[in-house]
Design an enzyme around this catalytic site. Structure first.
Site, PDB file in Angstrom:
ATOM      1  CG  ASP A  32      -1.932  -1.228   1.277  1.00 19.26           C
ATOM      2  OD1 ASP A  32      -2.457  -1.519   0.243  1.00 19.26           O
ATOM      3  OD2 ASP A  32      -2.075  -1.861   2.255  1.00 19.26           O
TER       4      ASP A  32
ATOM      5  CE  LYS B  78       2.665  -2.880  -4.495  1.00 14.43           C
ATOM      6  NZ  LYS B  78       2.607  -2.223  -3.228  1.00 14.43           N
TER       7      LYS B  78
ATOM      8  CB  ALA C 142      -2.846  -6.824  -1.925  1.00 18.15           C
TER       9      ALA C 142
ATOM     10  CG  HIS D 222      -1.966  -1.971  -7.049  1.00 17.87           C
ATOM     11  ND1 HIS D 222      -1.487  -2.133  -6.226  1.00 17.87           N
ATOM     12  CD2 HIS D 222      -1.754  -2.910  -8.467  1.00 17.87           C
ATOM     13  CE1 HIS D 222      -0.391  -2.368  -6.399  1.00 17.87           C
ATOM     14  NE2 HIS D 222      -0.066  -2.565  -7.996  1.00 17.87           N
TER      15      HIS D 222
ATOM     16  NE  ARG E   7      -4.552   0.129   3.793  1.00 15.58           N
ATOM     17  CZ  ARG E   7      -4.465   0.597   2.175  1.00 15.58           C
ATOM     18  NH1 ARG E   7      -4.117   1.752   2.090  1.00 15.58           N
ATOM     19  NH2 ARG E   7      -4.754   0.087   1.671  1.00 15.58           N
TER      20      ARG E   7
ATOM     21  CG  ASP F 239       0.416  14.650  -0.569  1.00 15.87           C
ATOM     22  OD1 ASP F 239       0.603  13.687  -0.776  1.00 15.87           O
ATOM     23  OD2 ASP F 239      -1.559  14.403  -0.556  1.00 15.87           O
TER      24      ASP F 239
ATOM     25  CB  VAL G  85       2.722  16.518  -4.207  1.00 16.90           C
ATOM     26  CG1 VAL G  85       3.893  16.537  -3.652  1.00 16.90           C
ATOM     27  CG2 VAL G  85       2.613  16.159  -5.568  1.00 16.90           C
ATOM     28  N   GLY G  86      -0.217  13.618  -4.381  1.00 15.45           N
ATOM     29  CA  GLY G  86      -1.504  13.609  -4.857  1.00 15.45           C
ATOM     30  C   GLY G  86      -1.810  12.395  -5.433  1.00 15.45           C
TER      31      GLY G  86
HETATM   32  P1  GDP Z   1      -0.700   0.108  -3.727  1.00 18.80           P
HETATM   33  O1  GDP Z   1      -1.414  -1.374  -2.851  1.00 18.80           O
HETATM   34  O2  GDP Z   1       0.637   0.089  -3.352  1.00 18.80           O
HETATM   35  O3  GDP Z   1      -1.256   0.459  -4.990  1.00 18.80           O
HETATM   36  O4  GDP Z   1      -1.456   1.136  -2.682  1.00 18.80           O
HETATM   37  P2  GDP Z   1      -2.896   1.434  -2.221  1.00 18.80           P
HETATM   38  O5  GDP Z   1      -3.958   2.013  -3.563  1.00 18.80           O
HETATM   39  O6  GDP Z   1      -3.438   0.688  -1.822  1.00 18.80           O
HETATM   40  O7  GDP Z   1      -3.169   2.955  -1.624  1.00 18.80           O
HETATM   41  C1  GDP Z   1      -2.588   4.328  -2.000  1.00 18.80           C
HETATM   42  C2  GDP Z   1      -3.589   5.056  -1.622  1.00 18.80           C
HETATM   43  O8  GDP Z   1      -3.144   6.037  -1.568  1.00 18.80           O
HETATM   44  C3  GDP Z   1      -4.844   5.455  -2.790  1.00 18.80           C
HETATM   45  O9  GDP Z   1      -5.546   5.183  -2.725  1.00 18.80           O
HETATM   46  C4  GDP Z   1      -3.352   5.989  -3.458  1.00 18.80           C
HETATM   47  O10 GDP Z   1      -4.862   6.832  -4.006  1.00 18.80           O
HETATM   48  C5  GDP Z   1      -2.882   6.938  -2.816  1.00 18.80           C
HETATM   49  N1  GDP Z   1      -2.252   7.695  -2.855  1.00 18.80           N
HETATM   50  C6  GDP Z   1      -1.427   7.488  -3.955  1.00 18.80           C
HETATM   51  N2  GDP Z   1       0.018   8.234  -3.662  1.00 18.80           N
HETATM   52  C7  GDP Z   1      -0.562   9.605  -2.938  1.00 18.80           C
HETATM   53  C8  GDP Z   1       0.262  10.565  -3.212  1.00 18.80           C
HETATM   54  O11 GDP Z   1       1.299  11.214  -3.908  1.00 18.80           O
HETATM   55  N3  GDP Z   1      -0.665  11.363  -1.829  1.00 18.80           N
HETATM   56  C9  GDP Z   1      -1.663  11.173  -1.620  1.00 18.80           C
HETATM   57  N4  GDP Z   1      -2.630  11.985  -1.291  1.00 18.80           N
HETATM   58  N5  GDP Z   1      -2.881  10.161  -2.046  1.00 18.80           N
HETATM   59  C10 GDP Z   1      -1.787   8.997  -2.849  1.00 18.80           C
HETATM   60 MG    MG Z   2      -2.734  -2.003  -1.723  1.00 17.33          MG
END
Ligand code: GDP
Ligand code: MG
Length: 424
Positions: free
Chosen positions: A12, A15, A38, A40, A305, A333, A413-414
């Site tokens: 999380d 990725k 898991a 994304h 989490r 951010d 940053v988002g």
């Molecule tokens: P993954 O399993 O590694 O792909 O990650 P997840 O999708 O489970 O969790 C990442 C969450 O953070 C998602 O809701 C993304 O849209 C969000 N996200 C990713 N990068 C950023 C960021 O730089 N800033 C913010 N605020 N949210 C982010």
């Molecule tokens: Mg995830």
């Protein structure tokens, strides 16, 4: 170019978001391990998508997506996931989705066995997502599973299933005392959901070697992070597969090829789903505020989490294990609300400071050493260059680079596709 995009921490890290961004430069995106345990989350101009099984490149029409031999695929889940994406306007055809004939099918009885065992363990449970992942990988190593390619020879599928079902019932019925499963039901399920992907089954080794010979750029996308790797992670609170970059060529279908670049996705703070040691964990109001700020709830399960500050010891180990050549630091951010940023700079065990990420009892009993860094305490989500960032945020990025010994190439940053800084 062969590039792996992997998680440095517990998963999380963002990725999905980084793969979605970086996949623009790649012709092919491969998932090489894991199943639908898991998720994304990808936000782009077409909406917000949650991907459990499909590679993140599926959201781009021009990208070819490969589900490799190392994956375990619940075809019913895949069927519904593909349907949801199609409903959202995404095209999914055999031209841009290729599923390995050697990938393993995660059957309904694997999910059932996962449930039965988690229920039996009650309070001592491992925090399985109950998607059947440990049982199906165990059966793969028992060599008693159905593979995607078996769907192409339905005439021998029935006989194969009968043998497997008889064996499974020794555990399901005789062991757990559950109602026995029936080969006929399993066959019907495979015909309904597996057969929907009949035209998507390929020899992905042949496909990928051909693509590489033709000069295509290939990206390998991992699920979960280094600390969930079956061998190198926080065993037994790990996933049941190898998710580290070294496994990517094997799990995708090109065991003889080497990964040239590994981008480690590393989060500006820590999060962890489920049970197990999580030394840097923050509790009470400090933890609650961080969880809210980062919206840290499971993409696959909705579970809250556990959260903590950036963990230097665990992250340094993650970078080493992944062989990361550069980093993408995500969710910077999220920390903007803090005046002082908690950072877990070390672990203590038995009154001594540990220099490496421990295992076993030392990991279970280690306590965190926290220090606080200056926060920037303002909105940074519109920053697009390093110099746009306030000095305290620049310091934080440089501190992480030094602490884990790897250059930061991207700062996110988002969640939106363009909300990032390219460092070099
Ligand atoms: P993954 O399993 O590694 O792909 O990650 P997840 O999708 O489970 O969790 C990442 C969450 O953070 C998602 O809701 C993304 O849209 C969000 N996200 C990713 N990068 C950023 C960021 O730089 N800033 C913010 N605020 N949210 C982010
Ligand atoms: Mg995830």
């Amino acid at each position: 170019m062969l590039t792996a995009i992997v998680g440095i921490n517990w998963g999380d890290e963002g990725k999905g978001r980084m793969v979605d961004l970086l996949s623009q430069q790649y012709d092919v995106v491969c998932r090489y391990q894991g199943g639908n345990n898991a998720g994304h989350t990808v936000v782009n101009e077409r909406g917000k998508f949650i991907l459990n099984l499909l590679p993140s490149g599926i959201l781009r029409d021009e990208t070819v997506n490969v589900m490799g031999v190392g994956m375990v695929i619940d075809v019913e889940h895949l069927y519904h996931e593909a349907q949801r994406l199609r409903d959202g306007g995404i095209t999914i055809t055999p031209e841009h989705l290729k599923i390995s004939d050697k990938a393993t099918i995660c059957m309904p009885y694997h999910k059932l066995l996962d449930e039965l065992e988690e229920d039996r363990l009650a309070d001592k449970k491992f925090g399985s997502t109950r998607r059947g992942i440990a049982p199906v990988y165990a059966d793969k190593f028992y060599k008693k599973t159905i593979r995607m390619g078996d769907l192409l020879t339905p005439e021998i599928l029935e006989e194969k299933l009968e043998g497997i079902v008889e064996w499974k019932n020794l555990t399901i019925a005789n062991g757990y005392g559950h109602e026995p499963i029936r080969a006929k039901d399993m066959l019907d399920w495979l015909m309904q959901y597996g057969m929907a992907f009949k035209d998507y089954i390929y020899d992905t080794t042949e496909y990928l070697n051909g693509a590489i010979a033709a000069g295509k750029n290939v990206m390998f996308e991992a699920q979960l992070g280094a600390l969930r790797d079956i061998d190198y992670g926080i065993f037994p609170y790990t996933s049941s597969s190898s998710n580290i970059s070294a496994y990517a060529p094997i799990g995708a279908g090109i065991p003889g090829k080497k990964i040239e670049k590994t981008v480690g996705i590393i989060k500006a703070y820590s999060s962890c789903v489920g049970e197990g040691p999580f030394t840097c964990e923050l509790f009470g109001e400090e933890g609650d505020r961080l969880r809210e700020a980062g919206n840290e709830y499971g993409a696959a399960t909705g579970r809250p989490r556990r959260v903590g500050g950036f963990d230097v010891i665990a992250s340094r180990y993650g970078v080493e294990t992944q062989g990361a050549t550069s980093l993408a630091l995500t969710k910077l951010d999220v920390l903007s609300y803090l005046k002082k940023i908690p950072v877990c700079v070390g672990y203590e065990y038995n009154g001594e400071r540990l220099s490496r990420f421990p295992t076993g009892k030392a990991l279970a009993q280690a306590t965190p050493v926290y220090e606080y860094m200056d926060g920037w305490n303002c909105d940074i989500s519109a920053c697009r260059t390093f110099s746009d960032l306030p000095a305290a945020a620049q310091n934080y990025v440089r501190y992480i680079e030094n602490a884990v010994g790897c250059p930061v190439e991207y700062v996110s940053v988002g969640a939106e596709r363009d909300a990032y800084i390219k460092m070099f």
